[in-house]
Write a protein that holds these residues in place. Sequence first.
Motif, PDB file in Angstrom:
ATOM      1  N   ILE A  28       0.858  -1.168   0.000  1.00 20.66           N
ATOM      2  CA  ILE A  28       0.000   0.000   0.000  1.00 20.66           C
ATOM      3  C   ILE A  28       0.902   1.227   0.000  1.00 20.66           C
ATOM      4  CG2 ILE A  28      -1.769   1.269   1.227  1.00 20.66           C
ATOM      5  CD1 ILE A  28      -2.682  -1.371   2.434  1.00 20.66           C
ATOM      6  N   PHE A  29       0.875   1.969  -1.089  1.00 13.81           N
ATOM      7  CA  PHE A  29       1.741   3.120  -1.242  1.00 13.81           C
ATOM      8  C   PHE A  29       1.412   4.238  -0.262  1.00 13.81           C
ATOM      9  CE2 PHE A  29       4.390   1.672  -4.202  1.00 13.81           C
ATOM     10  CZ  PHE A  29       4.449   2.221  -5.473  1.00 13.81           C
ATOM     11  N   ILE A  51       7.388  12.751  -3.041  1.00 16.68           N
ATOM     12  CA  ILE A  51       6.062  13.173  -2.600  1.00 16.68           C
ATOM     13  C   ILE A  51       5.698  12.393  -1.351  1.00 16.68           C
ATOM     14  CG2 ILE A  51       4.932  11.537  -4.182  1.00 16.68           C
ATOM     15  CD1 ILE A  51       2.675  13.685  -4.454  1.00 16.68           C
ATOM     16  N   THR A  52       5.281  13.118  -0.324  1.00 16.65           N
ATOM     17  CA  THR A  52       4.889  12.463   0.917  1.00 16.65           C
ATOM     18  C   THR A  52       3.485  11.872   0.790  1.00 16.65           C
ATOM     19  OG1 THR A  52       3.836  14.410   1.894  1.00 16.65           O
ATOM     20  CG2 THR A  52       6.221  14.185   2.185  1.00 16.65           C
ATOM     21  N   ASN A  53       3.099  11.120   1.800  1.00 18.04           N
ATOM     22  CA  ASN A  53       1.750  10.553   1.753  1.00 18.04           C
ATOM     23  C   ASN A  53       0.696  11.649   1.846  1.00 18.04           C
ATOM     24  OD1 ASN A  53       2.246  11.197   4.389  1.00 18.04           O
ATOM     25  ND2 ASN A  53       1.642   9.230   5.250  1.00 18.04           N
ATOM     26  N   ALA A  74      -5.145   5.333  -4.340  1.00 16.86           N
ATOM     27  CA  ALA A  74      -6.146   4.302  -4.606  1.00 16.86           C
ATOM     28  C   ALA A  74      -5.668   3.322  -5.679  1.00 16.86           C
ATOM     29  CB  ALA A  74      -7.454   4.944  -5.039  1.00 16.86           C
ATOM     30  N   LYS A  75      -4.791   3.804  -6.532  1.00 17.56           N
ATOM     31  CA  LYS A  75      -4.257   2.967  -7.611  1.00 17.56           C
ATOM     32  C   LYS A  75      -2.833   2.502  -7.335  1.00 17.56           C
ATOM     33  CE  LYS A  75      -7.050   5.106 -11.259  1.00 17.56           C
ATOM     34  NZ  LYS A  75      -7.033   5.817 -12.568  1.00 17.56           N
ATOM     35  N   ASN A  76      -2.302   2.818  -6.152  1.00 15.83           N
ATOM     36  CA  ASN A  76      -0.906   2.471  -5.834  1.00 15.83           C
ATOM     37  C   ASN A  76       0.037   2.938  -6.927  1.00 15.83           C
ATOM     38  OD1 ASN A  76      -1.375   1.344  -3.364  1.00 15.83           O
ATOM     39  ND2 ASN A  76      -0.841  -0.737  -3.940  1.00 15.83           N
ATOM     40  N   THR A  77      -0.175   4.147  -7.399  1.00 18.56           N
ATOM     41  CA  THR A  77       0.580   4.648  -8.541  1.00 18.56           C
ATOM     42  C   THR A  77       1.168   6.020  -8.241  1.00 18.56           C
ATOM     43  OG1 THR A  77      -0.854   3.439 -10.068  1.00 18.56           O
ATOM     44  CG2 THR A  77       0.480   5.213 -10.993  1.00 18.56           C
ATOM     45  N   VAL A  78       2.393   6.208  -8.691  1.00 15.74           N
ATOM     46  CA  VAL A  78       3.074   7.494  -8.609  1.00 15.74           C
ATOM     47  C   VAL A  78       3.398   7.912 -10.041  1.00 15.74           C
ATOM     48  CG1 VAL A  78       5.059   8.743  -7.704  1.00 15.74           C
ATOM     49  CG2 VAL A  78       4.063   6.879  -6.386  1.00 15.74           C
TER      50      VAL A  78
END
Length: 114
Positions: A28-29, A51-53, A74-78
């Motif tokens: 979970i990112f 980028i922080t949470n 929600a997409k575990n994407t950066v």
Amino acid sequence: QVQLVESGGGLVQPGGSLRLSCVGSGTIFSTFTMGWYRQAPGKQREAVASITNGGTTNYADSVKGRFTISRDNAKNTVYLQMNNLRPEDTAVYYCNGVIYKFAWGRGTQVTVSS
């Protein structure tokens, strides 16, 4: 096992744009500060953006004003939006945690050339 998969690289002319994506499977990112890194031929890997949470961002001086990091928890994407690309941006780009490092992915090649 956590896997990071980068995509979106390619060949682009100077002044062009690319959008990189990094998807993390098996984790979970949202709780991690995430970053983009790059490694040019013959050089050490360097940090590009983070980028922080909570969404606070930070950039290397060399990309400020040109690159934008964002995330979709929600997409575990950066993501890394790269504008006004320069030849010196040519490198393999990777994503990973900043404080906590996962296993490195294969990266995505970005080549800026006319």
